[in-house]
Motif scaffolding. Sequence first.
Motif, mmCIF file in Angstrom:
data_model
loop_
_atom_site.group_PDB
_atom_site.id
_atom_site.type_symbol
_atom_site.label_atom_id
_atom_site.label_comp_id
_atom_site.label_asym_id
_atom_site.label_seq_id
_atom_site.Cartn_x
_atom_site.Cartn_y
_atom_site.Cartn_z
ATOM 1 N N ARG A 76 0.824 -1.207 0.000
ATOM 2 C CA ARG A 76 0.000 0.000 0.000
ATOM 3 C C ARG A 76 0.861 1.261 0.000
ATOM 4 N N ALA A 79 2.530 1.748 -3.365
ATOM 5 C CA ALA A 79 1.562 2.220 -4.352
ATOM 6 C C ALA A 79 1.257 3.699 -4.175
ATOM 7 N N GLU A 80 1.102 4.122 -2.917
ATOM 8 C CA GLU A 80 0.841 5.540 -2.652
ATOM 9 C C GLU A 80 1.976 6.408 -3.163
ATOM 10 N N ALA A 84 0.219 4.180 -8.138
ATOM 11 C CA ALA A 84 -0.748 3.127 -8.445
ATOM 12 C C ALA A 84 -1.873 3.181 -7.412
ATOM 13 N N HIS A 85 -2.929 2.389 -7.637
ATOM 14 C CA HIS A 85 -4.030 2.451 -6.680
ATOM 15 C C HIS A 85 -3.689 1.636 -5.437
ATOM 16 N N PRO A 86 -3.676 2.249 -4.256
ATOM 17 C CA PRO A 86 -3.268 1.543 -3.026
ATOM 18 C C PRO A 86 -4.132 0.339 -2.687
ATOM 19 N N CYS A 89 -3.214 -2.732 -4.916
ATOM 20 C CA CYS A 89 -1.956 -3.375 -4.530
ATOM 21 C C CYS A 89 -2.068 -4.064 -3.176
ATOM 22 N N ALA A 164 -3.212 -8.086 -10.522
ATOM 23 C CA ALA A 164 -2.211 -7.573 -9.589
ATOM 24 C C ALA A 164 -1.656 -8.662 -8.682
ATOM 25 N N GLU A 208 1.053 -3.240 -10.855
ATOM 26 C CA GLU A 208 0.616 -3.503 -9.480
ATOM 27 C C GLU A 208 1.164 -4.833 -8.964
ATOM 28 N N VAL A 211 4.683 -4.251 -7.905
ATOM 29 C CA VAL A 211 4.714 -3.583 -6.594
ATOM 30 C C VAL A 211 4.475 -4.605 -5.485
ATOM 31 N N ARG A 339 0.329 2.297 -13.779
ATOM 32 C CA ARG A 339 -0.768 1.346 -13.576
ATOM 33 C C ARG A 339 -0.743 0.283 -14.660
#
Length: 462
Positions: A76, A79-80, A84-86, A89, A164, A208, A211, A339
């Motif tokens: 998370r 990603a932040e 990317a979207h937390p 992930c 992901a 993702e 990540v 992303r």
Amino acid sequence: MTDPRDLGYAPPDLERNPDRDDPPDYRQPFARDYDRLVHATAFRTLQGKTQVVAPGEADFLRTRLTHTIEVAQLARRLAERLGAHPDCCEAAAILHDFGHPPFGHVGEESLSAAVDAVAQEWGVAPGEVGGYEGNAQNFRLVTTVLAGSGAFPGLNLTRGTLDAATKYPWQRGELDSDKWCFYPTEAGEAAWMRAPVPTERRYARSFEAQVMDWADDVAYAVHDLEDWYLAGFIPLGMLTQSHNARHRLVDELVERARRRGKLASPEGSDTQRPTPDELSETVEALFAQGDGPFARFSALGAEFDGTVEAQQAMRIMRKRLFELFTRNVSLAEPDAPPRRHYNDLAIPRWLRMRNDVLRDMIWIYVIDHPRMATYQRGQRRIVDDLYRIYAEAVAGPAANLGVFPRDTQRRLQDLADAAEDGAAVETLRMIADHVGALTDANAARLHRRLTGEVDTAFFEFV
């Protein structure tokens, strides 16, 4: 709560299979995926599964559950930072070990070999069944009826979250790899999930997934190192204080890399495999620098003694390693969206080598220890025996579905009654599902019951 569309995620990324009309909900799609995952049985049973040793060996050691939570936290935060979207992930990280069988990787290897062997005995080509692989089991668990019920299979996750969580987007044998993420039985679901992926990225992970995978590597390196220092197996103090100790570690790293075919020649320019000199430089950078992550151990004894100084050294080690491994990764294409399949995670070679060295230390000091070898031999036997016992209960001379839980009995009987093509394959997979879902303790208990090694076990759960 950030809507994925605000970060550029498109409708296909948020699509579910099968598509259904969920009731109105204030949560965005990836948050719903996360919530479904943390309430899944497979998530809870991780508390009873091996990280390095079985739960209960020591109170401070991580289990597969606590490892998963820590991976999710790191994913998370990465990603932040990267854009990317937390929730996507973090959800992928929660899912990444759902399919881990009892006893960790040795259980996985033993179960895969047993599936292949029994398939051959049944006259089924092992390639039709797909062995057993924890990552492929992740995908099966959340895309089939195993994790749900009724008309809606699995957990009905979005395509973005499923992708992901997919580290190895191929079936066994499709690439020269000992890892894979799809069994033949889920080929249709896999094709749906990967349909929007560009052709040139057919075997590439999504951003993702990269990540999530890096968060997994970082958590493994840092937290297992901490656990086994506390347990007295990894001499961090000695490594910071003694050149000879570091030299011996380098020799072990070189030999391990050579055995695994992961060592480059000193004259070579292999961008993937380290040279002996590079391994030596990496060990020196980690343990000999005055401002390095292990600097505080230079004034301590060889083993953890519980003093304030030792606890502070561990806190600083953890903080500096997390900073090292999270702040030095970046976007491969700074101007491309962070992303899906528009970008990749850039991990510098020197950083990857430092992470690899820390993870290899767990093998050198713990997993390759004779204590572990004897420990794992028995665990392999338990898993192999269980699979064969259950297979004989389905198709052996003394067939008896009564040894399975009642819901599994019904599904196995339905398969037998249908007598359709592929029933044997699905039956073999279902037996693997049952054994793979067991916790370490439950596997050991069932093995004792089924082999007659106990005579007072009626009130134990099956």
